[in-house]
Design a protein around this motif. Structure first.
Motif, PDB file in Angstrom:
ATOM      1  N   ASP A  59       0.841  -1.198   0.000  1.00 38.02           N
ATOM      2  CA  ASP A  59       0.000   0.000   0.000  1.00 38.02           C
ATOM      3  C   ASP A  59       0.879   1.253   0.000  1.00 38.02           C
ATOM      4  OD1 ASP A  59       0.850   0.500   2.653  1.00 38.02           O
ATOM      5  OD2 ASP A  59      -0.872  -0.524   3.513  1.00 38.02           O
ATOM      6  N   ASP A  60       0.256   2.417  -0.038  1.00 39.65           N
ATOM      7  CA  ASP A  60       1.014   3.669  -0.167  1.00 39.65           C
ATOM      8  C   ASP A  60       1.986   3.884   0.987  1.00 39.65           C
ATOM      9  OD1 ASP A  60      -0.236   4.222  -2.545  1.00 39.65           O
ATOM     10  OD2 ASP A  60      -1.732   5.584  -1.668  1.00 39.65           O
ATOM     11  N   ALA A  61       1.546   3.571   2.203  1.00 34.62           N
ATOM     12  CA  ALA A  61       2.412   3.761   3.369  1.00 34.62           C
ATOM     13  C   ALA A  61       3.626   2.836   3.289  1.00 34.62           C
ATOM     14  CB  ALA A  61       1.633   3.515   4.654  1.00 34.62           C
ATOM     15  N   GLN A  62       3.413   1.598   2.886  1.00 37.71           N
ATOM     16  CA  GLN A  62       4.522   0.655   2.755  1.00 37.71           C
ATOM     17  C   GLN A  62       5.484   1.096   1.659  1.00 37.71           C
ATOM     18  OE1 GLN A  62       2.085  -2.781   2.041  1.00 37.71           O
ATOM     19  NE2 GLN A  62       2.102  -3.425   4.182  1.00 37.71           N
ATOM     20  N   LEU A  63       4.946   1.603   0.566  1.00 37.52           N
ATOM     21  CA  LEU A  63       5.799   2.077  -0.524  1.00 37.52           C
ATOM     22  C   LEU A  63       6.666   3.246  -0.064  1.00 37.52           C
ATOM     23  CD1 LEU A  63       3.275   1.906  -3.509  1.00 37.52           C
ATOM     24  CD2 LEU A  63       5.229   0.392  -3.111  1.00 37.52           C
ATOM     25  N   ARG A  64       6.081   4.165   0.671  1.00 39.24           N
ATOM     26  CA  ARG A  64       6.857   5.317   1.151  1.00 39.24           C
ATOM     27  C   ARG A  64       7.975   4.864   2.084  1.00 39.24           C
ATOM     28  NH1 ARG A  64       1.685   7.697   1.520  1.00 39.24           N
ATOM     29  NH2 ARG A  64       1.584   7.204   3.766  1.00 39.24           N
ATOM     30  N   THR A  65       7.639   3.959   2.996  1.00 34.83           N
ATOM     31  CA  THR A  65       8.647   3.492   3.949  1.00 34.83           C
ATOM     32  C   THR A  65       9.766   2.752   3.243  1.00 34.83           C
ATOM     33  OG1 THR A  65       7.004   3.289   5.709  1.00 34.83           O
ATOM     34  CG2 THR A  65       9.044   2.044   5.974  1.00 34.83           C
ATOM     35  N   ARG A  73      10.761   3.007   0.136  1.00 33.99           N
ATOM     36  CA  ARG A  73      11.561   3.937  -0.662  1.00 33.99           C
ATOM     37  C   ARG A  73      12.513   4.742   0.219  1.00 33.99           C
ATOM     38  NH1 ARG A  73       6.170   5.317  -4.073  1.00 33.99           N
ATOM     39  NH2 ARG A  73       6.422   3.727  -5.706  1.00 33.99           N
ATOM     40  N   LEU A 132       8.893  -3.999  -2.994  1.00 34.93           N
ATOM     41  CA  LEU A 132       8.319  -2.769  -3.542  1.00 34.93           C
ATOM     42  C   LEU A 132       7.450  -3.055  -4.756  1.00 34.93           C
ATOM     43  CD1 LEU A 132      11.226  -0.131  -3.389  1.00 34.93           C
ATOM     44  CD2 LEU A 132       8.865   0.268  -2.655  1.00 34.93           C
ATOM     45  N   HIS A 133       7.850  -4.033  -5.552  1.00 32.51           N
ATOM     46  CA  HIS A 133       7.181  -4.281  -6.830  1.00 32.51           C
ATOM     47  C   HIS A 133       6.340  -5.559  -6.834  1.00 32.51           C
ATOM     48  CE1 HIS A 133      10.652  -1.633  -7.888  1.00 32.51           C
ATOM     49  NE2 HIS A 133       9.705  -1.045  -8.601  1.00 32.51           N
TER      50      HIS A 133
END
Length: 243
Positions: free
Chosen positions: A93-99, A101, A154-155
């Motif tokens: 999800d968006d939060a996981q992607l931000r973390t 990255r 991430l992917h």
């Protein structure tokens, strides 16, 4: 009695030591896959399949559970049974992607140790007791291995439909205090696989295999014994029918 080889798939930043208790107690041929060499879930799964025996059971924790699902997608006929431990088969999800990255930036800037230190309290319910082991395993994986694993996560894609189609015995196990993959994630996963056996490991965090090794090992060995007994019964029935 049919004996099924068991392939253990560790989580990110973990090696075979995360399954030390389980490997010691399970009375079947066991091996631990290396998930530090590739930067995609498919590449990890392909490597495992290339080195695996013709038929096997899978025990995957966290990242390892995601790889297990991919192996089932690629070669379901070879997977006799699958245990998914403290894992999330949904897309990031968006939060996981931000973390994740941010972790890439931090590790490339030379702050791998700080990222590991940040992760310890969310990986275990007992940081004082198990933090040193987690740090040792993470150090063995190293920043380059972690970046490859992080890129794969991430992917990753949503793999819940794979589990809903899997025909073999399935165990879903999780720590009751898992912060990364909370009970709601596993309830959702269980709903995707109506015939799965559910095991809640009390007073355990994300790495339930080290937080509560006796409870997790007991549930896992009981399940594997049932799988083995059922396979023996099916083989005996088949041989009798063709006698």
């Amino acid at each position: 009695m049919v004996t099924t080889p068991v392939i253990f798939l560790p989580g990110s930043l973990c090696d075979e030591r995360v399954f030390a208790d389980q490997l010691r107690e399970i009375d079947q041929p066991c091996e631990v896959a290396d998930l530090t060499l590739d930067d995609s879930i498919m590449a990890m799964a392909t490597r495992v399949l290339r080195e695996a025996p013709p038929r096997f059971a899978l025990v995957g924790l966290s990242l390892g559970g995601i790889v297990a699902a991919e192996i089932a997608r690629l070669a379901s006929e070879r997977v006799q049974a699958m245990a998914l431990i403290d894992t999330n088969l949904g897309a990031a999800d968006d939060a996981q992607l931000r973390t994740r990255r941010r972790w890439v930036t931090d590790v490339r800037a030379g702050h791998f140790a700080q990222v590991v230190e940040e992760l310890v309290p969310v990986l275990t319910a007992s940081p004082d007791a198990h933090g040193p082991l987690i740090v040792d395993m993470a150090t063995a994986v190293g920043p380059a291995g972690f970046l490859r694993q992080n890129d794969a996560l991430l992917h990753r894609r949503d793999q819940r439909s794979i589990i809903s189609r899997f025909q073999g015995p399935t165990l879903i196990a999780y720590g009751s205090d898992d912060q990364l993959c909370p009970p709601s994630v596993h309830a959702d996963l269980s709903a995707c696989c109506a015939d799965a056996r559910l095991l809640v490991v009390e007073q355990a965090g994300h790495l339930s295999s080290i937080d509560q090794p006796v409870a997790l090992t007991s549930g896992l060995t009981d399940w594997l014994e049932d799988v083995k007994n059922n396979q023996t019964k099916r083989r005996t029935t088949h041989e009798s029918a063709n006698a």
